[in-house]
Design a protein around this motif. Structure first.
Motif, short mmCIF file in Angstrom:
data_model
loop_
_atom_site.label_atom_id
_atom_site.label_comp_id
_atom_site.label_asym_id
_atom_site.label_seq_id
_atom_site.Cartn_x
_atom_site.Cartn_y
_atom_site.Cartn_z
N SER A 97 9.95 6.77 7.82
CA SER A 97 9.41 5.82 6.85
C SER A 97 10.42 4.69 6.60
CB SER A 97 9.10 6.58 5.55
OG SER A 97 8.85 5.68 4.51
N ARG A 98 11.69 5.06 6.45
CA ARG A 98 12.74 4.04 6.24
C ARG A 98 12.84 3.11 7.45
NH1 ARG A 98 15.75 8.14 4.02
NH2 ARG A 98 16.84 8.46 5.96
N GLU A 99 12.80 3.72 8.65
CA GLU A 99 12.95 2.92 9.88
C GLU A 99 11.81 1.95 10.11
OE1 GLU A 99 15.08 6.43 12.50
OE2 GLU A 99 13.20 5.55 13.19
N THR A 100 10.60 2.43 9.82
CA THR A 100 9.41 1.63 10.16
C THR A 100 8.91 0.79 8.99
OG1 THR A 100 7.97 3.47 9.55
CG2 THR A 100 8.59 3.31 11.88
N GLY A 146 0.08 4.34 6.88
CA GLY A 146 1.23 5.14 6.48
C GLY A 146 1.39 6.38 7.34
N LEU A 147 2.36 7.22 6.91
CA LEU A 147 2.71 8.43 7.65
C LEU A 147 2.40 9.67 6.82
CD1 LEU A 147 6.38 7.30 8.40
CD2 LEU A 147 4.46 7.05 9.99
N VAL A 148 2.08 10.76 7.53
CA VAL A 148 2.00 12.06 6.88
C VAL A 148 2.87 13.01 7.68
CG1 VAL A 148 0.51 14.07 6.60
CG2 VAL A 148 -0.27 11.89 5.77
N GLU A 149 3.74 13.74 6.97
CA GLU A 149 4.57 14.74 7.65
C GLU A 149 3.87 16.09 7.55
OE1 GLU A 149 9.22 15.10 7.47
OE2 GLU A 149 8.34 16.54 6.07
N ASN A 150 3.57 16.68 8.69
CA ASN A 150 2.89 17.99 8.71
C ASN A 150 3.90 19.07 9.08
OD1 ASN A 150 0.78 19.86 8.55
ND2 ASN A 150 0.28 19.64 10.73
N MET A 151 3.63 20.29 8.64
CA MET A 151 4.52 21.44 8.87
C MET A 151 5.91 21.15 8.30
SD MET A 151 3.32 22.63 12.66
CE MET A 151 1.68 22.28 13.30
N SER A 152 5.92 20.51 7.14
CA SER A 152 7.17 20.05 6.51
C SER A 152 8.06 21.20 6.08
CB SER A 152 6.85 19.24 5.26
OG SER A 152 6.29 18.02 5.64
N SER A 195 -7.81 1.46 9.46
CA SER A 195 -6.38 1.55 9.22
C SER A 195 -5.93 2.93 9.69
CB SER A 195 -6.02 1.29 7.76
OG SER A 195 -6.75 2.15 6.93
N ILE A 196 -4.75 2.95 10.29
CA ILE A 196 -4.30 4.14 11.00
C ILE A 196 -3.36 4.97 10.14
CG2 ILE A 196 -2.94 4.89 13.01
CD1 ILE A 196 -4.10 2.31 14.40
N LEU A 197 -3.57 6.30 10.18
CA LEU A 197 -2.68 7.23 9.51
C LEU A 197 -1.95 8.02 10.60
CD1 LEU A 197 -1.80 8.60 6.81
CD2 LEU A 197 -3.64 10.25 7.19
N MET A 198 -0.62 7.94 10.61
CA MET A 198 0.15 8.61 11.66
C MET A 198 0.60 9.99 11.18
SD MET A 198 0.60 6.38 14.29
CE MET A 198 1.40 7.72 15.08
N VAL A 199 0.34 11.01 12.00
CA VAL A 199 0.78 12.37 11.66
C VAL A 199 1.99 12.73 12.52
CG1 VAL A 199 0.12 14.80 11.55
CG2 VAL A 199 -1.59 13.03 11.13
N LEU A 222 3.03 9.12 2.97
CA LEU A 222 1.97 9.37 1.97
C LEU A 222 1.88 10.83 1.55
CD1 LEU A 222 -0.80 7.06 3.47
CD2 LEU A 222 0.79 6.55 1.63
N GLY A 223 2.49 11.73 2.33
CA GLY A 223 2.42 13.13 1.94
C GLY A 223 3.19 14.03 2.88
N ALA A 224 3.55 15.22 2.36
CA ALA A 224 4.23 16.24 3.17
C ALA A 224 3.42 17.52 3.06
CB ALA A 224 5.65 16.43 2.67
N ILE A 225 2.84 17.93 4.18
CA ILE A 225 1.96 19.10 4.19
C ILE A 225 2.75 20.32 4.65
CG2 ILE A 225 -0.16 20.08 5.21
CD1 ILE A 225 -0.86 16.99 5.75
#
Ligand code: ADP
Length: 258
Positions: free
Chosen positions: A211-214, A182-188, A151-155, A219-222
């Motif tokens: 996240s709303r669009e897709t 799911g998605l992870v937002e980096n450098m948030s 399963s893929i995690l998109m950064v 899953l997190g904000a780094i």
């Protein structure tokens, strides 16, 4: 065509691997490898047996981030993963002796990944984290297709330039019927030492919007964290040097949701 060449047969070397998480990004430089390395360490810290496969054909940087030798050892015809900080690690950057650079093209990429999944003595693992090549080109799709059970995690970063490419990647992965967790937002955001107020250097809400669009969960904000960046350069990742920091806690939480 690729599915005909590489049918989705179970791979022997990873029979005892319970979950595979492949970390992907729409473009380079958004922190995909940083996330893959620290996420793997987060699984391990959560008490799970974890492996890390660096499949970034463009520039495998896991050996640098974990200060590992760029070679592999064999025993009885099987490749042994390098053990570091409790992880079992294999990187394309460690396979120079096995292959030549020309092999990282088209279906050969897929073959090499399957070879590493089959011939590496991964043993029993709860999680195998795979660092995919960046982008929406053939390599990321080919590698992901070689491991259809992943399963893929998109950064992404919050910036529109990153979001555009992630949207493209999501569409492409979905078209190839790969599962996106799911998605992870980096450098948030950045927390300056003098203020408790986070500064959103790259804008606000990019990950949420995506996240709303897709329909994919965020899953997190780094945060942008100087120590996280330094850890990548000096071979001691943040999850090892400061496992209780605010940033590390985000990784531990993301690991629990995967
Ligand atoms: P990618 O794999 O997407 O190309 P990297 O993980 O190699 O990206 O990260 C690119 C650079 O940004 C590296 O120098 C890394 O240390 C740094 N970096 C990544 N994420 C963060 C962050 N959240 N805070 C600070 N530096 C970061």
């Amino acid at each position: 065509e690729l599915q005909r060449l590489f049918p989705r047969v179970p791979l022997k070397g990873i029979e005892k691997v319970r979950h595979i998480v492949a970390v992907a990004s729409g473009k380079g430089g958004v922190g995909k490898t940083t996330v893959a390395v620290n996420l793997a360490l987060a699984f391990s810290r959560n008490g799970l047996r974890t492996g890390l496969l660096d499949a970034d054909v463009y520039g495998p940087s896991v050996p640098l981030m974990l200060a590992l030798p760029e070679s592999l050892e064999e025993e009885a015809g099987m490749i042994l993963p390098r053990e570091k900080f409790g992880l079992r690690v294999v990187s394309l950057g460690m396979t120079a002796g096995e292959t030549d650079a020309f092999i990282w093209r088209g279906p050969l990429v897929s073959k090499m990944i399957r070879h590493l999944l089959e011939r590496v003595q991964w043993g029993e693992l709860d999680y195998l984290v795979i660092d995919l090549p960046p982008g929406t080109g053939d390599p990321s799709i080919t590698v992901a297709q070689a491991i259809p059970q992943a399963s893929i995690l998109m950064v992404t970063t919050p910036q529109e330039v990153s979001l555009i490419d992630v949207r493209r990647s999501v569409t492409l992965f979905q078209k190839h019927r790969l599962r996106i967790a799911g998605l992870v937002e980096n450098m948030s955001y950045f927390r300056c030492g003098h203020s408790s107020q986070p500064i959103e250097i790259f804008g606000h809400g990019g990950g949420e919007k995506l996240s709303r669009e897709t329909g994919l969960p965020l899953l997190g904000a780094i945060p942008f964290d100087l120590e996280l960046g330094r850890g990548g350069d000096n071979g001691v990742p943040l999850l090892v040097s400061a496992p209780d920091s605010e940033t590390s806690r985000v990784f531990l939480q993301v690991a629990r949701e995967l």
